[in-house]
Design an enzyme around this catalytic site. Structure first.
Site, PDB file in Angstrom:
ATOM      1  CG  ASP A  67      -0.283  -0.362   2.526  1.00 54.25           C
ATOM      2  OD1 ASP A  67       0.955  -0.317   2.586  1.00 54.25           O
ATOM      3  OD2 ASP A  67      -0.990  -0.680   3.487  1.00 54.25           O
ATOM      4  CG  ASN A 134      -9.050  -0.812  11.824  1.00 52.76           C
ATOM      5  OD1 ASN A 134      -8.139  -1.503  11.359  1.00 52.76           O
ATOM      6  ND2 ASN A 134      -9.456   0.303  11.241  1.00 52.76           N
ATOM      7  CG  HIS A 136      -5.954  -1.698   8.675  1.00 53.79           C
ATOM      8  ND1 HIS A 136      -6.085  -0.368   8.992  1.00 53.79           N
ATOM      9  CD2 HIS A 136      -4.637  -1.959   8.772  1.00 53.79           C
ATOM     10  CE1 HIS A 136      -4.896   0.131   9.256  1.00 53.79           C
ATOM     11  NE2 HIS A 136      -4.004  -0.803   9.136  1.00 53.79           N
ATOM     12  CD  GLU A 141      -8.774   1.579   7.635  1.00 51.41           C
ATOM     13  OE1 GLU A 141      -8.620   0.613   8.403  1.00 51.41           O
ATOM     14  OE2 GLU A 141      -8.368   2.726   7.903  1.00 51.41           O
TER      15      GLU A 141
HETATM   16  C1  GLP Z   1      -0.590   0.752   8.469  1.00 50.93           C
HETATM   17  C2  GLP Z   1      -0.291  -0.084   7.226  1.00 50.93           C
HETATM   18  C3  GLP Z   1      -0.501  -1.534   7.468  1.00 50.93           C
HETATM   19  C4  GLP Z   1       0.175  -1.947   8.749  1.00 50.93           C
HETATM   20  C5  GLP Z   1      -0.467  -1.230   9.910  1.00 50.93           C
HETATM   21  C6  GLP Z   1       0.133  -1.595  11.249  1.00 50.93           C
HETATM   22  O1  GLP Z   1      -1.874   1.229   8.526  1.00 50.93           O
HETATM   23  N1  GLP Z   1      -1.066   0.307   6.105  1.00 50.93           N
HETATM   24  O2  GLP Z   1      -0.022  -2.278   6.360  1.00 50.93           O
HETATM   25  O3  GLP Z   1       0.072  -3.327   8.930  1.00 50.93           O
HETATM   26  O4  GLP Z   1      -0.303   0.154   9.699  1.00 50.93           O
HETATM   27  O5  GLP Z   1       1.250  -0.797  11.514  1.00 50.93           O
HETATM   28  P1  GLP Z   1       2.224  -1.024  12.717  1.00 50.93           P
HETATM   29  O6  GLP Z   1       3.020  -2.226  12.395  1.00 50.93           O
HETATM   30  O7  GLP Z   1       3.075   0.216  12.756  1.00 50.93           O
HETATM   31  O8  GLP Z   1       1.407  -1.170  13.941  1.00 50.93           O
END
Ligand code: GLP
Length: 239
Positions: A67, A134, A136, A141
């Site tokens: 992403d 959440n 995702h 989402e």
């Molecule tokens: C973002 C990314 C996700 C990732 C998530 C968790 O929103 N788009 O791909 O898995 O955050 O991030 P973190 O590992 O910093 O908690």
């Protein structure tokens, strides 16, 4: 689904790096699906170390990221392009690495192009995932449906709050992102999900123990034949 729980974040990162390393050793021309966020950072550091030690060679590997934010210049320090360069690509010899373009003039066309590029490369061998608070995955989402292809997503309040820590202010967090869809993620031959910390415990519980629902997009992973989930104790505390 295989779930492994470790005492420390460092152990989670090492185990994740071992699985990625095994993939690259077994299939030197692997197509890797990569993720941003803090969860895979320790894993990437370990891969860089093994590359420097001469244990790993990525010269035949290509990667696709999950992403990217929309409307954020790639040079911006919070863009996922910048993140991946800094955390991994600048330090190893990956043959080629691709991220979706969140600044493409036609974002719908860019969604199709990203899916087509993955297909043309032969599909993803191993997809690395973090998970949002959440539930995702990528930026898919909570919703009333699962979207198959790469899509443009409006970020939820929970995600904006969670990702705010990287930006100067809440207003600076982009509201839209481009994300590999659930079909793209589920098409990977193997999936590795990394989660650490108490703020992931509920999402992990709902993913592993509750019904499959688009309100917790990660729960669909239970329908995939080859998923490994690596957790620290805090993320596993509700299991
Ligand atoms: C973002 C990314 C996700 C990732 C998530 C968790 O929103 N788009 O791909 O898995 O955050 O991030 P973190 O590992 O910093 O908690």
């Amino acid at each position: 689904m295989q779930v492994h729980v470790y005492d420390t974040e460092k152990q989670v990162s090492t185990a994740a790096a071992m699985l990625l390393a095994a993939q690259v050793i077994r299939k030197p021309d692997s197509v890797l699906g990569l993720a941003t966020g803090s969860s895979p950072v320790g894993c990437y550091q370990q891969l860089i170390q093994w590359y420097r030690d001469g244990v790993l060679d990525f010269s035949k590997c290509i990667s696709f990221n999950l992403d990217e934010y929309c409307g954020l210049p790639v040079e911006h320090e919070c863009s996922y392009h910048a993140f991946m360069k800094e955390q991994l690509f600048d330090h190893i010899n990956m043959k080629a690495s691709y991220l979706p373009d969140g600044n493409a003039p036609d974002l719908q066309a860019e969604c199709r192009r990203h899916d087509e590029a993955i297909r043309a490369a032969g599909g993803i061998d191993l997809q690395v995932l973090g998970i949002g608070r959440n539930g995702h995955i990528g930026f898919n989402e909570p919703a009333n449906q699962l979207v198959y292809g790469t899509q443009i997503v409006r970020l939820t309040e929970s995600t904006i709050q969670a990702n705010r820590r990287f930006f100067d202010s809440e207003d600076a967090v982009p509201r839209q992102a481009i994300s590999l869809g659930i079909g793209g993620i589920m098409s990977a031959r193997e999936i590795l999900l990394i989660a650490m910390g108490a703020d992931k415990a509920q999402a992990i519980q709902e993913t592993i123990m509750h019904d499959i629902t688009p309100q917790v997009q990660a729960s669909i992973l239970r329908a995939h034949p080859h998923v490994t989930i690596l957790l620290d104790k805090a993320a596993a505390s509700r299991l």
